[in-house]
Design a protein around this motif. Structure first.
Motif, PDB file in Angstrom:
ATOM      1  N   VAL A  38       0.810  -1.226   0.000  1.00  0.00           N
ATOM      2  CA  VAL A  38       0.000   0.000   0.000  1.00  0.00           C
ATOM      3  C   VAL A  38       0.838   1.268   0.000  1.00  0.00           C
ATOM      4  O   VAL A  38       0.362   2.326  -0.411  1.00  0.00           O
ATOM      5  N   SER A  68       1.628  -3.546   5.320  1.00  0.00           N
ATOM      6  CA  SER A  68       0.427  -2.903   5.875  1.00  0.00           C
ATOM      7  C   SER A  68       0.133  -3.452   7.279  1.00  0.00           C
ATOM      8  O   SER A  68      -0.381  -2.720   8.144  1.00  0.00           O
ATOM      9  N   ASP A  86      -2.646 -14.657   4.111  1.00  0.00           N
ATOM     10  CA  ASP A  86      -2.138 -14.731   2.732  1.00  0.00           C
ATOM     11  C   ASP A  86      -2.116 -16.200   2.336  1.00  0.00           C
ATOM     12  O   ASP A  86      -2.003 -17.079   3.196  1.00  0.00           O
ATOM     13  N   ALA A 115      -7.955 -16.100   2.294  1.00  0.00           N
ATOM     14  CA  ALA A 115      -8.175 -15.079   3.325  1.00  0.00           C
ATOM     15  C   ALA A 115      -9.596 -15.123   3.877  1.00  0.00           C
ATOM     16  O   ALA A 115      -9.806 -14.987   5.092  1.00  0.00           O
ATOM     17  N   ASP A 132      -7.302  -6.290   0.883  1.00  0.00           N
ATOM     18  CA  ASP A 132      -6.331  -6.062  -0.201  1.00  0.00           C
ATOM     19  C   ASP A 132      -6.086  -7.376  -0.952  1.00  0.00           C
ATOM     20  O   ASP A 132      -4.974  -7.646  -1.380  1.00  0.00           O
TER      21      ASP A 132
HETATM   22  C1  SAM Z   1      -1.625  -6.471  -2.812  1.00  0.00           C
HETATM   23  S1  SAM Z   1      -0.846  -7.745  -1.929  1.00  0.00           S
HETATM   24  C2  SAM Z   1      -1.040  -7.290  -0.249  1.00  0.00           C
HETATM   25  C3  SAM Z   1      -0.143  -6.166   0.152  1.00  0.00           C
HETATM   26  C4  SAM Z   1      -0.249  -5.810   1.608  1.00  0.00           C
HETATM   27  N1  SAM Z   1      -1.624  -5.523   1.988  1.00  0.00           N
HETATM   28  C5  SAM Z   1       0.589  -4.591   1.893  1.00  0.00           C
HETATM   29  O1  SAM Z   1       0.163  -3.492   1.525  1.00  0.00           O
HETATM   30  O2  SAM Z   1       1.672  -4.732   2.452  1.00  0.00           O
HETATM   31  C6  SAM Z   1      -2.058  -9.003  -2.058  1.00  0.00           C
HETATM   32  C7  SAM Z   1      -1.634 -10.313  -1.373  1.00  0.00           C
HETATM   33  O3  SAM Z   1      -2.807 -11.017  -1.091  1.00  0.00           O
HETATM   34  C8  SAM Z   1      -2.638 -12.367  -1.431  1.00  0.00           C
HETATM   35  N2  SAM Z   1      -3.973 -12.817  -1.812  1.00  0.00           N
HETATM   36  C9  SAM Z   1      -4.745 -12.364  -2.830  1.00  0.00           C
HETATM   37  N3  SAM Z   1      -5.945 -12.946  -2.808  1.00  0.00           N
HETATM   38  C10 SAM Z   1      -5.944 -13.791  -1.738  1.00  0.00           C
HETATM   39  C11 SAM Z   1      -6.900 -14.656  -1.163  1.00  0.00           C
HETATM   40  N4  SAM Z   1      -8.114 -14.786  -1.682  1.00  0.00           N
HETATM   41  N5  SAM Z   1      -6.549 -15.350  -0.064  1.00  0.00           N
HETATM   42  C12 SAM Z   1      -5.319 -15.224   0.480  1.00  0.00           C
HETATM   43  N6  SAM Z   1      -4.357 -14.406  -0.009  1.00  0.00           N
HETATM   44  C13 SAM Z   1      -4.684 -13.705  -1.106  1.00  0.00           C
HETATM   45  C14 SAM Z   1      -1.603 -12.429  -2.515  1.00  0.00           C
HETATM   46  O4  SAM Z   1      -0.863 -13.632  -2.400  1.00  0.00           O
HETATM   47  C15 SAM Z   1      -0.759 -11.198  -2.216  1.00  0.00           C
HETATM   48  O5  SAM Z   1       0.370 -11.554  -1.469  1.00  0.00           O
END
Ligand code: SAM
Length: 211
Positions: A38, A68, A86, A115, A132
């Motif tokens: 983010v 985040s 994750d 998630a 996210d």
């Molecule tokens: C945009 S990144 C998150 C960044 C984090 N929020 C940050 O700002 O530091 C999205 C992450 O969510 C995970 N992800 C996406 N969809 C998911 C789901 N349905 N269940 C678990 N993990 C998921 C992906 O593996 C990825 O690592």
């Protein structure tokens, strides 16, 4: 045509206070390895909403390497709790190291797997949920996360302006764009929600459960 404000990110980055060693190092790592985080403007926003609402119990959907999560975990304080989620074991291992370095590992539970399945498997209500995950999942997040918020609690969601693509005709059939458009429509339409979209970075929505 873009919905985003040209130059806003650069301006905000020029006025934001510098981050401590661990956040600065993760920002550099993420930029070099193209890990979407983010960033500091939205990180501060997350912390501010935790402070404004007095949130103590926070669930994060899609946490990657914990950037985040650190903002949220610092904001909830020593007595607070944050759930990191994750799908990736590698992300979990890296996040654990980052959370330890940031001094907040003791207040963060790491849940590897889908998630929303982790949310379903975790009991109790939350003061704030930060969303996210993959964008196609956003309408499902709204359906399943709002009932888990206390009344007055917040669902905060990143990327709701999706690089400004929401109004571009070329993106009409794109599944991610369609899902975000549907999510935003539902957030404003539902009478049990009070919603604001902030045009910060890639767009952040703040949804308050009002009943
Ligand atoms: C945009 S990144 C998150 C960044 C984090 N929020 C940050 O700002 O530091 C999205 C992450 O969510 C995970 N992800 C996406 N969809 C998911 C789901 N349905 N269940 C678990 N993990 C998921 C992906 O593996 C990825 O690592």
């Amino acid at each position: 045509m873009s919905l985003l404000i040209a130059g806003l990110d650069d301006y905000l980055l020029s006025v934001l206070p510098s981050r401590d060693r661990v956040l600065a190092r993760i920002e550099e790592d993420a930029a070099r390895r193209r890990i979407p985080i983010v960033g500091p403007a939205v990180g501060r926003l997350l912390a501010q909403y935790v402070h404004l609402t007095g949130a103590r119990r926070v669930f994060e959907l899609g946490s990657a390497i914990g950037y985040s999560t650190i903002w949220l975990a610092r904001a909830v304080g020593e007595s607070g709790q944050v759930f990191w989620t994750d799908a990736s074991e590698e992300n979990a291992a890296e996040a654990r190291r980052n959370l330890e370095e940031a001094g907040v590992a003791d207040r963060v539970a790491l849940l590897v797997g889908d998630a929303l399945a982790s949310l379903d498997a975790t009991e109790g209500e939350f003061d704030l949920v930060f969303n996210d995950v993959d964008k196609e999942g956003y309408p499902d997040v709204l359906r399943r996360a709002v009932p888990r918020l206390r009344v007055g609690g917040l669902l905060v969601t990143d990327n709701v302006l999706w690089d400004g693509a929401l109004r571009l005709p070329a993106c009409e059939d794109d599944a991610e764009t369609a899902a975000i458009r549907e999510f935003n429509r539902l957030c404003y339409e539902r009478p049990d929600l009070e919603t604001t979209i902030l045009p910060l970075r890639d767009g952040v929505s703040v949804v308050r459960r009002i009943r």
